[in-house]
Design a protein around this motif. Sequence first.
Motif, PDB file in Angstrom:
ATOM      1  N   THR A 188      -5.867   2.073  -5.926  1.00 22.29           N
ATOM      2  CA  THR A 188      -6.439   1.358  -4.789  1.00 22.29           C
ATOM      3  C   THR A 188      -7.259   0.187  -5.323  1.00 22.29           C
ATOM      4  OG1 THR A 188      -7.580   1.575  -2.669  1.00 22.29           O
ATOM      5  CG2 THR A 188      -8.531   2.765  -4.540  1.00 22.29           C
ATOM      6  N   SER A 206      -4.904   2.801   5.687  1.00 25.14           N
ATOM      7  CA  SER A 206      -3.864   2.952   4.667  1.00 25.14           C
ATOM      8  C   SER A 206      -4.306   3.952   3.603  1.00 25.14           C
ATOM      9  CB  SER A 206      -3.552   1.594   4.028  1.00 25.14           C
ATOM     10  OG  SER A 206      -2.560   1.721   3.035  1.00 25.14           O
ATOM     11  N   THR A 231       1.333  -0.701  -0.095  1.00 26.09           N
ATOM     12  CA  THR A 231       1.077  -0.288   1.293  1.00 26.09           C
ATOM     13  C   THR A 231       0.383  -1.355   2.139  1.00 26.09           C
ATOM     14  OG1 THR A 231      -1.040   0.769   0.730  1.00 26.09           O
ATOM     15  CG2 THR A 231       0.949   2.128   0.587  1.00 26.09           C
ATOM     16  N   THR A 246      -2.552   0.921  -2.868  1.00 25.18           N
ATOM     17  CA  THR A 246      -3.169   0.657  -1.578  1.00 25.18           C
ATOM     18  C   THR A 246      -4.437  -0.173  -1.793  1.00 25.18           C
ATOM     19  OG1 THR A 246      -3.939   1.678   0.483  1.00 25.18           O
ATOM     20  CG2 THR A 246      -4.444   2.856  -1.576  1.00 25.18           C
TER      21      THR A 246
END
Length: 329
Positions: free
Chosen positions: A81, A62, A20, A53
């Motif tokens: 993440t 995001s 992302t 992300t």
Amino acid sequence: MKKRILGKTEFEISEVGLGTWQVGGKWGSLFSHPNADAILNSAVDNGVNFIDTADVYNDGDSEKAVGRLVRSRSERIYVATKCGRQFSPHVDASYTTEGLRRFVEDSLRRMELETIDLIQLHCPPTETYYRPEIFELFDTLKKEGKIRNLGVSVERIDEAMKALEYENVTTIQIIFNMLRQRPAEDFFAEAAKKNIGILARVPLASGLLTGKFTPDTTFGKDDHRTFNRNGEAFDKGETFSGVDYMKGLEAVEEIKQLFPEQTNLAAMALRWILMFKEVSCVIPGASRPEQVLSNVQASELPELSAEQMDGIRQIYEQHIWPDIANEKW
């Protein structure tokens, strides 16, 4: 969508995931929550269950979009993440366990999740890999139920090799594509020995491997492909995989000749990565839903032939290797 096991996490994830950075990074356009939602939902609609992300992608927007997605869907979606890039200056001395803990807790709040499936150190400075207390923090966060697994996103192969020494590291995210082949030489075998999940990032070399760029292609002033071609803003390898743009174009034109019947070179580039069984998941980005549909096609394509694989290797050795032989990528 075919599935693979993400190393010792034992997560069964889609072999094509979604990165992302384009949804909320420096790609020359303003962040749009409706567009992000459309991209993310299109990915899940087409079998993607692994989303990658980072807290720094568009200052957390995001992550917020990823959290909305997870809360709105019934499917099991694995969320990865990253943390660490918020340290300023981004040097080893800035890295503290207190700061990293705060970043993880902030990510949980933004996504409105109780636990992060995979937290990754976000390309930390090389010196940070030699500080066990940084890695030990994540054992504590796991016991507290805030994370399930620790991974590392790396810039260099020597960093990846060092990360393998930590027992609690379950995944390594590394740049790997037709124009950046060195990870397959030694690192993949070592990672496989330790059952480490490999996430292939920058799989399309910042768009070079879509085959749509020309010498006259221009990018917006806020697009990293304009301002970071030589590593002025962050690691050079993040932009066009560190490859000289014009030489990359020459290589891509020759790669196209190996697939005369294929109009979607991007899908072939992703399929090439999936030819390596050590790769758990390839994580291309998308700036609009149509690109998601293009990316997921890679999972259904037939295997590349031995002749095609050999041809790609020869093109790499002719056009790319002479310029990067002394790099530590």
